[in-house]
Design a protein around this motif. Sequence first.
Motif, PDB file in Angstrom:
ATOM      1  N   VAL A 143       4.534  -2.335   7.750  1.00 50.23           N
ATOM      2  CA  VAL A 143       4.511  -2.143   6.253  1.00 50.23           C
ATOM      3  C   VAL A 143       2.757  -3.758   6.061  1.00 50.23           C
ATOM      4  O   VAL A 143       2.091  -3.284   5.383  1.00 50.23           O
ATOM      5  CB  VAL A 143       5.637  -2.654   5.531  1.00 50.23           C
ATOM      6  N   ALA A 144       3.389  -4.214   6.904  1.00 53.54           N
ATOM      7  CA  ALA A 144       2.143  -5.126   6.557  1.00 53.54           C
ATOM      8  C   ALA A 144       0.661  -4.717   6.801  1.00 53.54           C
ATOM      9  O   ALA A 144       0.060  -4.928   6.599  1.00 53.54           O
ATOM     10  CB  ALA A 144       2.784  -5.970   7.425  1.00 53.54           C
ATOM     11  N   ALA A 145       0.456  -3.700   8.257  1.00 55.31           N
ATOM     12  CA  ALA A 145      -0.763  -3.023   8.549  1.00 55.31           C
ATOM     13  C   ALA A 145      -1.211  -2.531   7.198  1.00 55.31           C
ATOM     14  O   ALA A 145      -2.210  -2.286   7.423  1.00 55.31           O
ATOM     15  CB  ALA A 145      -0.127  -2.472   9.927  1.00 55.31           C
ATOM     16  N   ALA A 146      -0.590  -1.360   6.634  1.00 59.65           N
ATOM     17  CA  ALA A 146      -0.826  -0.499   5.990  1.00 59.65           C
ATOM     18  C   ALA A 146      -0.521  -0.984   4.701  1.00 59.65           C
ATOM     19  O   ALA A 146      -2.134  -0.769   4.265  1.00 59.65           O
ATOM     20  CB  ALA A 146       0.837   0.535   6.147  1.00 59.65           C
ATOM     21  N   ALA A 147      -0.548  -2.466   4.429  1.00 61.18           N
ATOM     22  CA  ALA A 147      -1.212  -3.045   3.268  1.00 61.18           C
ATOM     23  C   ALA A 147      -2.530  -3.131   3.645  1.00 61.18           C
ATOM     24  O   ALA A 147      -2.320  -3.298   2.941  1.00 61.18           O
ATOM     25  CB  ALA A 147       0.051  -4.091   2.890  1.00 61.18           C
ATOM     26  N   THR A 148      -2.060  -3.879   4.884  1.00 63.57           N
ATOM     27  CA  THR A 148      -3.917  -4.155   4.630  1.00 63.57           C
ATOM     28  C   THR A 148      -4.779  -3.351   4.749  1.00 63.57           C
ATOM     29  O   THR A 148      -5.673  -3.329   4.361  1.00 63.57           O
ATOM     30  CB  THR A 148      -4.007  -5.477   5.685  1.00 63.57           C
TER      31      THR A 148
END
Length: 183
Positions: A143-148
Amino acid sequence: MTRASRTHAALLRAALELFEERGYDATTAAAIAARAGVTEMTFFRHFASKDAVLVDDPYDPLIAEAVARQPVELAPLAAVIAGVREAWDAVPAPAVVEVRDRLRVVSRTPSLQGALARNSTGTAEAISSALRSRATPAAEARVAAAATIGALNAALLEWADGDDPDLGSAIEMALCVLTGGGP
C-alpha cells in the motif's frame, strides 16, 4: 562517453524527434533505428520495447536502497517518502528537457498508460521489497509503495504538461500531498 552510451543517446533523441513528428503510435522501432543510423537489432539491444524508450526508470534501485536505509521506527509511508527524497537528493540533475519530452509523450498517448503502469509495478515492487526488508508487513508495504508511485506518476505527468522548469518541485509536491501538506 562510450560508444554504447552515444548509441543509446542517439536512439533516444531519434525516438523523441519521431514521436514529435509522427506521434508515438505511428512510429516504429525500425524508423527510430534508421533515424539514429543503427539497425533495428541494435535498437532492441538498448531498449526492450518501443515504450521502454519513454518509461524505463534507472532510479528504482536507488530508491529501494534509500527506503531500506530509513530508520525502522518510521511508518512505512514515511519511510518511502524519506527514501524518495534521499534518492532524489543523491542523483545528479537529469536532463530536464529530455525528461519532460519523454513524459509529455506518455501523458498525451493513451496507448502508453499500460506501459507506464507495468513500469510502475516494478518500481512499486522494489519499494515494497525494501520495506519488507525492514520488517514491514507485506500488505502495508504494498500500500505504501503503490500510494507513493501513484502520487509521483500523477505529479510527473502533470508537470510534463506544464511550464514549471523544476522537476524536483513536481516530486516534492507529490511527497507533500502524501504527508498531508508538509515536508
